[in-house]
Write a protein that holds these residues in place. Structure first.
Motif, short mmCIF file in Angstrom:
data_model
loop_
_atom_site.label_atom_id
_atom_site.label_comp_id
_atom_site.label_asym_id
_atom_site.label_seq_id
_atom_site.Cartn_x
_atom_site.Cartn_y
_atom_site.Cartn_z
N LEU A 53 0.83 -1.20 0.00
CA LEU A 53 0.00 0.00 0.00
C LEU A 53 0.86 1.25 0.00
O LEU A 53 0.37 2.35 0.28
CB LEU A 53 -0.93 0.02 1.22
N THR A 120 1.81 -5.83 5.65
CA THR A 120 1.49 -4.74 4.74
C THR A 120 2.62 -3.72 4.75
O THR A 120 3.12 -3.35 5.82
CB THR A 120 0.18 -4.04 5.15
N THR A 122 3.42 0.10 4.02
CA THR A 122 2.71 1.37 3.85
C THR A 122 3.63 2.50 3.41
O THR A 122 3.15 3.50 2.88
CB THR A 122 2.02 1.77 5.17
N THR A 165 -7.38 -0.10 -1.50
CA THR A 165 -6.38 0.82 -0.97
C THR A 165 -6.41 0.92 0.55
O THR A 165 -5.66 1.68 1.13
CB THR A 165 -6.61 2.23 -1.55
#
Length: 238
Positions: A53, A120, A122, A165
């Motif tokens: 992301l 994830t 970021t 998203t």
């Protein structure tokens, strides 16, 4: 005669240097900090492909998952199923990523493990000073969990999920930790150097500085730190 005296003096000086008077002391390896699962039972977790992301195309989800896998492997009391096995289950269930607890538990049941780690990314900036932001989400079968009927693939695909998203919302079915590690900050740099102790070649040309020059090394530090935070959450009852 003078030559003989000079040779004798030079031999004495050389012997003194070799005995430790002038020789540089060999750099010693450090000792890395060990992480351990709370409790006496060994747990089995699987590592899912990492979700990117960050907006950076240079992030390789499978490479990041492998880096996370390497960090989890070092945790005492934890057995880890590698990302390629999870990717195969994703393909069998026809899902691209875990977006709901139901999907996560279907993967867990298929693999026969106890938990699924979803990482994830970021933020991702490989230029010195590097920056790495990420999160870890652990889905784990709760106590008294009973195996449900075989999941319907269409239900898994069509189950309610957040937009692509967004990361997963906070929910009681999993525990999440989030971190942002910017090497421009002194506290982060100190943490990197502490992590590097025992994990680098002390006589190498870059020594611990390699952790700021190599994004793979820096990402490994970041996943390690997130893993440590996750274990603290588990130890404290989430």
């Amino acid at each position: 005669m003078c030559n003989s005296r000079w040779i004798a003096i030079r031999s004495i000086l050389l012997a003194a240097c070799l005995s430790g008077g002038c020789a540089e002391k060999a750099k010693q390896y450090g000792r890395e900090r060990q992480l351990a699962m709370p409790g006496p039972q060994t747990r089995v977790w699987a590592v899912a492909p990492v979700i990117n992301l960050s907006g950076q195309r240079g992030v390789d989800p499978l490479l990041q998952a492998d880096l996370l896998y390497q960090q989890l492997q070092t945790v005492q009391g934890l057995t880890v199923i590698p990302v390629d096995k999870v990717a195969q289950v994703y393909a069998a269930l026809r899902i691209e990523r875990v977006q709901t607890p139901e999907q996560a538990f279907a993967v867990i049941e298929t693999l026969g493990c106890e938990g699924l780690i979803v990482g994830t990314v970021t933020q991702f900036d490989p230029y010195n000073p590097p920056k790495f932001g990420g999160s870890l989400q652990l889905f784990e079968k709760p106590g008294g969990y009973t195996r449900p009927p075989p999941p319907d693939v269409r239900d898994l695909i069509n189950s309610a999920a957040p937009p692509p998203t967004e990361s997963l919302p906070e929910a009681p079915q999993f525990v999440q930790v989030v971190g942002m590690y910017d090497a421009v900050n002194g506290t982060v740099r100190d943490a990197v150097l502490d992590y590097a102790a025992g994990r680098h070649e002390p006589v190498g040309p870059m020594a611990e500085r390699e952790y700021f020059a190599s994004m793979e090394r820096y990402a490994g530090f970041s996943w390690h730190t997130l893993t440590e935070q996750l274990l603290v959450r588990i130890r404290n009852g989430r």
